[in-house]
Design an enzyme around this catalytic site. Structure first.
Site, PDB file in Angstrom:
ATOM      1  N   ALA A 290      -4.097   9.078  -6.835  1.00 24.62           N
ATOM      2  CA  ALA A 290      -2.644   9.104  -6.929  1.00 24.62           C
ATOM      3  C   ALA A 290      -2.061   8.454  -8.176  1.00 24.62           C
ATOM      4  O   ALA A 290      -0.945   8.794  -8.576  1.00 24.62           O
ATOM      5  CB  ALA A 290      -2.047   8.421  -5.697  1.00 24.62           C
ATOM      6  N   ALA A 291      -2.748   7.480  -8.780  1.00 23.24           N
ATOM      7  CA  ALA A 291      -2.171   6.756  -9.913  1.00 23.24           C
ATOM      8  C   ALA A 291      -1.867   7.703 -11.074  1.00 23.24           C
ATOM      9  O   ALA A 291      -2.616   8.652 -11.295  1.00 23.24           O
ATOM     10  CB  ALA A 291      -3.146   5.661 -10.370  1.00 23.24           C
ATOM     11  N   PRO A 292      -0.735   7.471 -11.773  1.00 20.36           N
ATOM     12  CA  PRO A 292       0.188   6.332 -11.686  1.00 20.36           C
ATOM     13  C   PRO A 292       1.348   6.512 -10.701  1.00 20.36           C
ATOM     14  O   PRO A 292       2.252   5.682 -10.666  1.00 20.36           O
ATOM     15  CB  PRO A 292       0.735   6.247 -13.113  1.00 20.36           C
ATOM     16  CG  PRO A 292       0.753   7.662 -13.580  1.00 20.36           C
ATOM     17  CD  PRO A 292      -0.466   8.313 -12.951  1.00 20.36           C
ATOM     18  N   GLY A 294       3.516   9.368 -10.029  1.00 13.33           N
ATOM     19  CA  GLY A 294       4.627  10.300 -10.205  1.00 13.33           C
ATOM     20  C   GLY A 294       4.700  11.344  -9.107  1.00 13.33           C
ATOM     21  O   GLY A 294       5.776  11.629  -8.563  1.00 13.33           O
ATOM     22  N   LYS A 295       3.547  11.914  -8.767  1.00 17.61           N
ATOM     23  CA  LYS A 295       3.513  12.935  -7.717  1.00 17.61           C
ATOM     24  C   LYS A 295       3.736  12.303  -6.341  1.00 17.61           C
ATOM     25  O   LYS A 295       4.359  12.907  -5.465  1.00 17.61           O
ATOM     26  CB  LYS A 295       2.194  13.704  -7.763  1.00 17.61           C
ATOM     27  CG  LYS A 295       1.938  14.410  -9.097  1.00 17.61           C
ATOM     28  CD  LYS A 295       0.606  15.130  -9.087  1.00 17.61           C
ATOM     29  CE  LYS A 295       0.268  15.679 -10.468  1.00 17.61           C
ATOM     30  NZ  LYS A 295      -0.060  14.591 -11.432  1.00 17.61           N
ATOM     31  N   ASP A 345     -12.544   4.680  -3.386  1.00 22.02           N
ATOM     32  CA  ASP A 345     -13.365   5.630  -4.127  1.00 22.02           C
ATOM     33  C   ASP A 345     -13.502   6.884  -3.268  1.00 22.02           C
ATOM     34  O   ASP A 345     -14.226   6.890  -2.269  1.00 22.02           O
ATOM     35  CB  ASP A 345     -14.733   5.024  -4.427  1.00 22.02           C
ATOM     36  CG  ASP A 345     -15.654   5.982  -5.168  1.00 22.02           C
ATOM     37  OD1 ASP A 345     -15.243   7.138  -5.427  1.00 22.02           O
ATOM     38  OD2 ASP A 345     -16.796   5.582  -5.474  1.00 22.02           O
ATOM     39  N   CYS A 420      -5.146  18.258 -14.730  1.00 23.75           N
ATOM     40  CA  CYS A 420      -4.425  18.435 -15.991  1.00 23.75           C
ATOM     41  C   CYS A 420      -5.426  18.893 -17.056  1.00 23.75           C
ATOM     42  O   CYS A 420      -5.401  18.430 -18.196  1.00 23.75           O
ATOM     43  CB  CYS A 420      -3.704  17.166 -16.410  1.00 23.75           C
ATOM     44  SG  CYS A 420      -4.750  15.701 -16.529  1.00 23.75           S
TER      45      CYS A 420
END
Length: 477
Positions: A290-292, A294-295, A345, A420
């Protein structure tokens, strides 16, 4: 109560392999060109990321000087193949040891002479002076000679007949693009080297897009809304009504509503994740890697009535940024115990079971680890930090995580796979292989050409002014 304080494990201490203590030291006196050369040296010789080393030099300067520093460093990284080629033409033999940093200083001089409006006199004299600032006084003559010879021989005007150097890419990445996109390599390379636009996502939990644009209008800040008729947006059943593109880059913290959390910075391609995941009231949601955050935030803003959202990431330090983002946007207070952050993890079944117990989810976003080749224009150092051998390892890791996280999806649930990346082995080939071997998985097409043999949606850098991104939506029978 802050969800992270209640639920998150202590951040892990992440180190860097093969780094000597001296690699971390910034011992020379503050000097903008010397500092820029130091950053390039850390990235290219010690394998550090710009996000790690740029703040170290930013602390020595302020305002416009830091903007100049970032432009010089990122510019050199974009044009590195040409700069290295020119250096090899002029430098009789490579420098070694502590003197190696001077090679990066000379390339910085080349960049100023060719790609900036810096006067020739300043580009040469200030770069030579930076050599002294770095403690390399004896090499001032070498720096001066190389920059003068570069001008005298007019190297910048001479054609370079090497394909990957012409388009400014490392050889391994150029080879990959030739394999996957043989007719689009030049266009993709141009977009990879372009300056990225600045996209905002209006925080729907705190107000409408119309209200926020009124604040921008009041301060004379120019922006554009989304054109849903542009490919590939017109292929999708989404309406990115909270996305705004700023016409001019600016200090984010100076925009109206920053401290109040009225918006977040997020590329339009990344904003599609919450739209495609389509969380429904009462859903339990897992945001994996999930980091950082935004989603994560966008999912919460898109469906206030979800039952729970568990955000996991293997990097505790990066998960701290998720916590910070949730606090600024106000989601830690709005969602309370519905929002949980865990250092996990995702490739380890044992760790997943220990932390998440036997919980199952209606919706899962798997923003898988990847080469990040779709966002190189935002992080130019990526192309030099990645190696061809990294891709095979990344694909293997993705496969493991996908298999583990799939077991967490309820029957009838939806998993949205995202990267990405623009490399097919990380994207459509990964999902095609998964569909071929996972009996209870089926593809939910995102567009009419989305098939199990060629699954998902690949967004290339620059399409609708977005970053490179990939999405595939899977249903569990």
């Amino acid at each position: 109560m802050k969800p992270s304080n209640k639920n998150k494990k202590a951040p892990s201490k992440l180190g860097y392999k093969n780094k000597t203590k001296s690699a971390y030291q910034l011992s020379h006196r503050p000097h903008m060109r010397a500092d820029a050369a130091w950053v390039l040296f850390q990235i290219l010789e010690h394998g550090k990321s710009s996000r790690e080393v740029m703040p170290k030099v930013f602390d020595r300067h302020e305002g416009k000087d830091n903007a100049w520093l970032q432009e010089m460093v990122f510019g050199c990284l974009r044009e590195l193949p040409k700069l290295q080629y020119w250096l090899r033409q002029l430098l009789s033999k490579p420098l070694k040891g502590e003197q190696k940093i001077v090679e990066h200083l000379i390339m910085l001089g080349f960049y100023q002479l060719v790609f900036t409006r810096t006067s020739e006199h300043a580009a040469v004299s200030e770069t030579v002076e930076a050599c002294a600032a770095l403690g390399q006084h004896r090499l001032k003559g070498l720096v001066n000679a190389n920059l003068r010879n570069f001008q005298r021989e007019n190297l910048a005007e001479q054609e370079i007949d090497v394909p990957h150097i012409q388009v400014g890419l490392p050889k391994w990445l150029h080879k990959q693009l030739l394999q996957h996109y043989p007719d689009q390599v030049a266009e993709i390379a141009e977009q990879i080297n372009a300056r990225p636009p600045l996209w905002l996502r209006v925080n729907a939990a705190k107000g409408s897009t119309l209200n926020y644009t009124a604040k921008l209008d009041a301060q004379g800040i120019e922006y554009e809304a989304v054109d849903n008729g542009v490919e590939p947006l017109n292929l999708l059943d989404v309406n990115a009504t909270h996305a705004l593109k700023l016409i001019k880059r600016t200090d984010i913290t100076a925009l109206p509503g920053f401290d109040e959390g009225l918006f977040a910075v997020q590329d339009l391609a990344a904003q599609l994740a919450a739209e495609l995941l389509d969380v429904q009231p009462g859903d339990d949601v897992l945001d994996c890697c999930a980091a950082p955050g935004g989603k994560t935030a966008h999912i919460l803003e898109s469906q206030a009535k979800l039952a729970s959202l568990d955000a996991i990431d293997s990097d505790g330090q990066r998960l701290e940024r998720v916590d910070e983002n949730m606090q600024r946007l106000g989601h830690d207070q709005s969602f309370g115990d519905k929002l949980n952050l865990y250092v996990v993890d995702a490739s380890s079944e044992e760790v997943l079971n220990r932390v998440l117990k036997d919980k199952q989810y209606d919706r899962i976003l798997l923003d898988a680890p990847c080469s990040a080749t779709g966002v190189i224009r935002r992080h130019p150092d990526i192309r030099w930090l990645r190696k061809a051998t990294d891709i095979e390892n990344t694909v293997a890791l993705q496969k493991v995580i996908l298999a583990q996280i799939w077991q967490r999806l309820k029957p009838g649930g939806t998993l949205l796979y995202a990267t990405c990346s623009i490399l097919k082995q990380e994207n459509e080939q990964q999902i095609a292989a998964f569909l071929a071997t996972q009996a209870d998985a089926s593809l939910v097409p995102l567009h009419e050409n989305d098939t199990p043999e060629c699954p998902g949606l690949q967004i290339l850098p620059g399409q609708a002014q977005m970053d490179g991104f990939y999405y595939a939506r899977l249903l569990k029978s």
